[in-house]
Design a protein around this motif. Structure first.
Motif, PDB file in Angstrom:
ATOM      1  N   VAL A 160      -4.026   0.985   6.822  1.00 39.69           N
ATOM      2  CA  VAL A 160      -3.007   1.986   6.521  1.00 39.69           C
ATOM      3  C   VAL A 160      -3.695   3.339   6.435  1.00 39.69           C
ATOM      4  N   MET A 161      -3.229   4.286   7.235  1.00 41.02           N
ATOM      5  CA  MET A 161      -3.768   5.642   7.233  1.00 41.02           C
ATOM      6  C   MET A 161      -2.725   6.560   6.609  1.00 41.02           C
ATOM      7  N   ILE A 162      -3.141   7.308   5.583  1.00 42.52           N
ATOM      8  CA  ILE A 162      -2.217   8.180   4.866  1.00 42.52           C
ATOM      9  C   ILE A 162      -2.863   9.549   4.720  1.00 42.52           C
ATOM     10  N   LEU A 163      -2.233  10.573   5.270  1.00 39.73           N
ATOM     11  CA  LEU A 163      -2.705  11.939   5.135  1.00 39.73           C
ATOM     12  C   LEU A 163      -2.050  12.544   3.905  1.00 39.73           C
ATOM     13  N   VAL A 164      -2.872  13.012   2.957  1.00 37.59           N
ATOM     14  CA  VAL A 164      -2.331  13.537   1.696  1.00 37.59           C
ATOM     15  C   VAL A 164      -3.008  14.854   1.328  1.00 37.59           C
ATOM     16  N   LYS A 165      -2.370  15.581   0.450  1.00 31.40           N
ATOM     17  CA  LYS A 165      -2.975  16.779  -0.119  1.00 31.40           C
ATOM     18  C   LYS A 165      -4.135  16.344  -1.014  1.00 31.40           C
ATOM     19  N   VAL A 207       0.851  -1.195   0.000  1.00 33.35           N
ATOM     20  CA  VAL A 207       0.000   0.000   0.000  1.00 33.35           C
ATOM     21  C   VAL A 207       0.883   1.240   0.000  1.00 33.35           C
ATOM     22  N   MET A 208       1.849   1.278   0.909  1.00 34.62           N
ATOM     23  CA  MET A 208       2.701   2.450   1.024  1.00 34.62           C
ATOM     24  C   MET A 208       3.568   2.659  -0.212  1.00 34.62           C
ATOM     25  N   SER A 209       4.030   1.586  -0.825  1.00 33.44           N
ATOM     26  CA  SER A 209       4.823   1.720  -2.053  1.00 33.44           C
ATOM     27  C   SER A 209       3.995   2.382  -3.151  1.00 33.44           C
ATOM     28  N   ALA A 210       2.770   1.934  -3.320  1.00 32.58           N
ATOM     29  CA  ALA A 210       1.892   2.517  -4.340  1.00 32.58           C
ATOM     30  C   ALA A 210       1.615   3.987  -4.032  1.00 32.58           C
ATOM     31  N   ALA A 211       1.366   4.295  -2.767  1.00 35.22           N
ATOM     32  CA  ALA A 211       1.067   5.676  -2.380  1.00 35.22           C
ATOM     33  C   ALA A 211       2.280   6.585  -2.536  1.00 35.22           C
ATOM     34  N   ARG A 212       3.448   6.100  -2.168  1.00 40.92           N
ATOM     35  CA  ARG A 212       4.663   6.925  -2.286  1.00 40.92           C
ATOM     36  C   ARG A 212       4.983   7.245  -3.742  1.00 40.92           C
ATOM     37  N   ILE A 253      -3.574   8.545  -5.841  1.00 37.71           N
ATOM     38  CA  ILE A 253      -3.154   7.550  -4.856  1.00 37.71           C
ATOM     39  C   ILE A 253      -4.201   6.447  -4.710  1.00 37.71           C
ATOM     40  N   LEU A 254      -5.481   6.821  -4.629  1.00 33.43           N
ATOM     41  CA  LEU A 254      -6.532   5.804  -4.532  1.00 33.43           C
ATOM     42  C   LEU A 254      -6.508   4.867  -5.737  1.00 33.43           C
ATOM     43  N   HIS A 255      -6.296   5.413  -6.923  1.00 33.71           N
ATOM     44  CA  HIS A 255      -6.235   4.584  -8.125  1.00 33.71           C
ATOM     45  C   HIS A 255      -5.041   3.619  -8.056  1.00 33.71           C
ATOM     46  N   ALA A 256      -3.891   4.115  -7.617  1.00 36.52           N
ATOM     47  CA  ALA A 256      -2.696   3.259  -7.514  1.00 36.52           C
ATOM     48  C   ALA A 256      -2.902   2.159  -6.486  1.00 36.52           C
ATOM     49  N   ILE A 257      -3.539   2.489  -5.363  1.00 35.56           N
ATOM     50  CA  ILE A 257      -3.816   1.479  -4.340  1.00 35.56           C
ATOM     51  C   ILE A 257      -4.754   0.414  -4.903  1.00 35.56           C
ATOM     52  N   TYR A 258      -5.818   0.845  -5.568  1.00 34.31           N
ATOM     53  CA  TYR A 258      -6.774  -0.104  -6.158  1.00 34.31           C
ATOM     54  C   TYR A 258      -6.064  -1.046  -7.143  1.00 34.31           C
ATOM     55  N   LYS A 259      -5.215  -0.476  -7.974  1.00 33.84           N
ATOM     56  CA  LYS A 259      -4.509  -1.257  -8.990  1.00 33.84           C
ATOM     57  C   LYS A 259      -3.550  -2.271  -8.360  1.00 33.84           C
ATOM     58  N   ASN A 260      -2.862  -1.881  -7.284  1.00 29.86           N
ATOM     59  CA  ASN A 260      -1.823  -2.728  -6.695  1.00 29.86           C
ATOM     60  C   ASN A 260      -2.303  -3.667  -5.599  1.00 29.86           C
ATOM     61  N   VAL A 261      -3.299  -3.257  -4.822  1.00 33.24           N
ATOM     62  CA  VAL A 261      -3.720  -4.084  -3.679  1.00 33.24           C
ATOM     63  C   VAL A 261      -5.235  -4.152  -3.533  1.00 33.24           C
ATOM     64  N   CYS A 270       3.034   8.031  -5.894  1.00 34.70           N
ATOM     65  CA  CYS A 270       2.140   9.114  -6.309  1.00 34.70           C
ATOM     66  C   CYS A 270       2.322  10.373  -5.462  1.00 34.70           C
ATOM     67  N   GLY A 271       3.307  10.377  -4.577  1.00 33.56           N
ATOM     68  CA  GLY A 271       3.588  11.589  -3.825  1.00 33.56           C
ATOM     69  C   GLY A 271       3.302  11.567  -2.343  1.00 33.56           C
ATOM     70  N   ALA A 272       2.775  10.479  -1.805  1.00 28.96           N
ATOM     71  CA  ALA A 272       2.547  10.407  -0.355  1.00 28.96           C
ATOM     72  C   ALA A 272       3.897  10.365   0.352  1.00 28.96           C
ATOM     73  N   ARG A 273       3.958  10.985   1.516  1.00 27.26           N
ATOM     74  CA  ARG A 273       5.221  11.050   2.254  1.00 27.26           C
ATOM     75  C   ARG A 273       5.350   9.949   3.305  1.00 27.26           C
ATOM     76  N   GLY A 274       4.260   9.440   3.806  1.00 31.04           N
ATOM     77  CA  GLY A 274       4.332   8.412   4.829  1.00 31.04           C
ATOM     78  C   GLY A 274       2.938   8.026   5.281  1.00 31.04           C
ATOM     79  N   GLY A 275       2.871   7.086   6.186  1.00 37.22           N
ATOM     80  CA  GLY A 275       1.582   6.628   6.676  1.00 37.22           C
ATOM     81  C   GLY A 275       1.727   5.938   8.008  1.00 37.22           C
ATOM     82  N   THR A 276       0.609   5.507   8.546  1.00 38.73           N
ATOM     83  CA  THR A 276       0.575   4.789   9.819  1.00 38.73           C
ATOM     84  C   THR A 276      -0.164   3.481   9.606  1.00 38.73           C
ATOM     85  N   VAL A 277       0.388   2.402  10.132  1.00 38.90           N
ATOM     86  CA  VAL A 277      -0.205   1.074   9.975  1.00 38.90           C
ATOM     87  C   VAL A 277      -0.732   0.599  11.327  1.00 38.90           C
ATOM     88  N   LEU A 278      -1.983   0.166  11.320  1.00 36.37           N
ATOM     89  CA  LEU A 278      -2.615  -0.395  12.514  1.00 36.37           C
ATOM     90  C   LEU A 278      -2.949  -1.858  12.246  1.00 36.37           C
TER      91      LEU A 278
END
Length: 113
Positions: free
Chosen positions: A60-65, A20-25, A72-80, A27-35
């Protein structure tokens, strides 16, 4: 920072949060939190949606612009997404206010806070 952020939440089977984080990064995400979490879907949901429910999950919680949220949502859907071994779902929620993040422009300090 008022109204310019979104919180992306992605729920995947345990072991897939790095994907999830690889796909988000990418696309420009800087980081996230995993629970760590546990799914509670009933057995009939598995049959209805034709998917297997693994009880151990990761959220996975990711705060983004806001402007990069859709990419990012599209990349997550495509990858996971649900059609992958991760069995992931993702959605976003608007974030009204954010404090505690560093920005490229210094924020004015308010002595009343």
């Amino acid at each position: 920072m008022k109204g310019e952020n979104e919180l992306i939440l992605c729920i995947v089977d345990a072991g897939f949060s790095d994907s999830v984080m690889s796909a988000a990064r990418e696309c420009g995400a800087r980081g996230g939190t995993v629970l760590s979490a546990r799914g509670t879907a009933r057995e009939d949901a598995e049959k209805l949606f034709n998917i297997s429910i693994q009880p151990e999950k990761e959220i996975v919680m990711i705060l983004v612009k806001t402007e990069i949220k859709d990419e990012i949502l599209h990349a997550i859907y495509k990858n996971v997404g649900l059609n992958t071994p991760a069995q992931g779902i993702a959605f976003s929620l608007p974030v009204e206010d954010v404090v505690g993040l560093t920005t490229s422009t210094p924020m004015k300090e308010d002595s009343d806070v």
